[in-house]
Design a protein around this motif. Structure first.
Motif, PDB file in Angstrom:
ATOM      1  N   GLU A 149       0.986  -1.529   0.017  1.00 54.08           N
ATOM      2  CA  GLU A 149      -0.010   0.059  -0.054  1.00 54.08           C
ATOM      3  C   GLU A 149       0.894   1.050   0.063  1.00 54.08           C
ATOM      4  O   GLU A 149       1.893   1.014   0.937  1.00 54.08           O
ATOM      5  N   ALA A 150       0.514   2.392  -0.525  1.00 53.51           N
ATOM      6  CA  ALA A 150       0.480   3.748  -0.958  1.00 53.51           C
ATOM      7  C   ALA A 150      -0.194   4.843  -0.708  1.00 53.51           C
ATOM      8  O   ALA A 150      -1.093   4.757  -1.322  1.00 53.51           O
ATOM      9  N   LYS A 151       0.490   5.749  -0.058  1.00 54.98           N
ATOM     10  CA  LYS A 151      -0.461   6.625   0.077  1.00 54.98           C
ATOM     11  C   LYS A 151       0.684   7.706   0.533  1.00 54.98           C
ATOM     12  O   LYS A 151       1.040   7.928   0.768  1.00 54.98           O
ATOM     13  N   LEU A 200       5.843   9.886   1.190  1.00 47.56           N
ATOM     14  CA  LEU A 200       4.745   8.363   0.763  1.00 47.56           C
ATOM     15  C   LEU A 200       4.671   7.590   1.982  1.00 47.56           C
ATOM     16  O   LEU A 200       5.308   7.907   2.442  1.00 47.56           O
ATOM     17  N   VAL A 201       3.356   7.398   2.414  1.00 46.05           N
ATOM     18  CA  VAL A 201       2.920   6.351   3.735  1.00 46.05           C
ATOM     19  C   VAL A 201       3.199   5.145   2.578  1.00 46.05           C
ATOM     20  O   VAL A 201       2.481   4.729   2.438  1.00 46.05           O
ATOM     21  N   ILE A 212       7.301   2.110   6.422  1.00 44.34           N
ATOM     22  CA  ILE A 212       7.765   3.037   5.960  1.00 44.34           C
ATOM     23  C   ILE A 212       7.538   4.726   5.602  1.00 44.34           C
ATOM     24  O   ILE A 212       6.467   4.124   4.159  1.00 44.34           O
ATOM     25  N   CYS A 213       8.471   5.880   6.533  1.00 45.80           N
ATOM     26  CA  CYS A 213       8.170   6.812   5.548  1.00 45.80           C
ATOM     27  C   CYS A 213       9.226   6.736   4.548  1.00 45.80           C
ATOM     28  O   CYS A 213      10.329   6.983   4.758  1.00 45.80           O
ATOM     29  N   ALA A 214       8.325   7.438   2.994  1.00 44.61           N
ATOM     30  CA  ALA A 214      10.271   7.350   2.131  1.00 44.61           C
ATOM     31  C   ALA A 214       9.623   9.167   1.628  1.00 44.61           C
ATOM     32  O   ALA A 214       8.336   9.569   0.812  1.00 44.61           O
ATOM     33  N   GLY A 215      11.120  10.300   1.512  1.00 43.98           N
ATOM     34  CA  GLY A 215      10.434  11.227   0.800  1.00 43.98           C
ATOM     35  C   GLY A 215      10.637  11.307  -0.828  1.00 43.98           C
ATOM     36  O   GLY A 215      11.304  12.423  -1.247  1.00 43.98           O
ATOM     37  N   ILE A 216       9.876  10.411  -1.445  1.00 43.17           N
ATOM     38  CA  ILE A 216       9.833   9.860  -2.565  1.00 43.17           C
ATOM     39  C   ILE A 216       7.987  10.673  -3.609  1.00 43.17           C
ATOM     40  O   ILE A 216       8.083  10.002  -5.013  1.00 43.17           O
ATOM     41  N   ARG A 217       7.944  11.442  -3.040  1.00 41.68           N
ATOM     42  CA  ARG A 217       7.100  11.917  -3.679  1.00 41.68           C
ATOM     43  C   ARG A 217       6.106  12.387  -4.549  1.00 41.68           C
ATOM     44  O   ARG A 217       5.949  12.387  -5.557  1.00 41.68           O
ATOM     45  N   SER A 223       7.466   5.678  11.123  1.00 39.38           N
ATOM     46  CA  SER A 223       8.344   5.085   9.778  1.00 39.38           C
ATOM     47  C   SER A 223       9.776   3.984  10.534  1.00 39.38           C
ATOM     48  O   SER A 223      10.578   4.282  11.280  1.00 39.38           O
ATOM     49  N   GLN A 224       9.084   2.606  10.055  1.00 38.67           N
ATOM     50  CA  GLN A 224       9.387   1.741  10.640  1.00 38.67           C
ATOM     51  C   GLN A 224      10.605   0.981   9.872  1.00 38.67           C
ATOM     52  O   GLN A 224      10.648  -0.004   9.320  1.00 38.67           O
ATOM     53  N   GLY A 225      12.049   1.968   9.230  1.00 37.55           N
ATOM     54  CA  GLY A 225      12.644   1.615   8.245  1.00 37.55           C
ATOM     55  C   GLY A 225      12.921   2.792   7.265  1.00 37.55           C
ATOM     56  O   GLY A 225      12.106   3.717   7.075  1.00 37.55           O
ATOM     57  N   MET A 226      13.982   2.112   6.474  1.00 33.85           N
ATOM     58  CA  MET A 226      14.386   3.218   5.240  1.00 33.85           C
ATOM     59  C   MET A 226      14.689   2.429   4.151  1.00 33.85           C
ATOM     60  O   MET A 226      14.907   1.121   4.070  1.00 33.85           O
ATOM     61  N   LEU A 227      13.585   3.437   3.122  1.00 33.41           N
ATOM     62  CA  LEU A 227      14.100   2.305   1.431  1.00 33.41           C
ATOM     63  C   LEU A 227      15.476   2.907   0.803  1.00 33.41           C
ATOM     64  O   LEU A 227      15.826   3.807   0.795  1.00 33.41           O
ATOM     65  N   LEU A 228      15.957   2.240   0.247  1.00 31.25           N
ATOM     66  CA  LEU A 228      17.246   2.771  -0.725  1.00 31.25           C
ATOM     67  C   LEU A 228      16.526   3.169  -1.808  1.00 31.25           C
ATOM     68  O   LEU A 228      15.864   2.536  -2.423  1.00 31.25           O
TER      69      LEU A 228
END
Length: 113
Positions: A24-26, A35-36, A48-53, A82-87
């Motif tokens: 899921e992505a929102k 994005l969450v 995971i919250c990621a700064g890719i919006r 945020s429970q982690g980080m994507l690369l």
């Protein structure tokens, strides 16, 4: 030329890198750049919250596999945990952010070495 700081292998070995599938992505309700994501790590689901919006519409990410740092201490980002980080890679010419993803699908939770 730039001088890069080196780290001992043991420091790198502390990172637990795993493949996760985005289920899921929102859009983050309180942050323009975030994005969450709800991700499946095989044995558990995580947020995971990621700064890719600015680079990916949320609906385009569902079903994609990403590489995440799975043993990062959870922390709140603008009210969402945020429970982690994507690369991701950042292109130095245009600044575009590109998610790191496996070339072939693997089981969620697969270790990355």
């Amino acid at each position: 030329s730039t001088t890069q700081m080196t780290i001992p292998y043991d420091d790198f070995a502390k990172l637990e890198l795993k493949v996760a599938t985005i289920v899921e992505a929102k859009v983050h309700p309180n942050a323009d750049k975030l994005l969450v994501l709800q991700v499946d790590l095989g044995s558990e689901k995580r947020q995971i919250c990621a700064g890719i919006r600015a680079y990916y519409p949320p609906e385009q990410l569902v079903g994609k596999q990403v590489v995440v740092v799975a043993n990062l201490e959870p922390r709140p980002l603008r009210g969402e945990i945020s429970q982690g980080m994507l690369l991701a890679g950042t292109d130095p010419t245009g600044g575009r952010v590109v998610i790191i993803t496996p070339m072939e699908e693997v089981a969620p939770g697969s270790g990355v070495k």
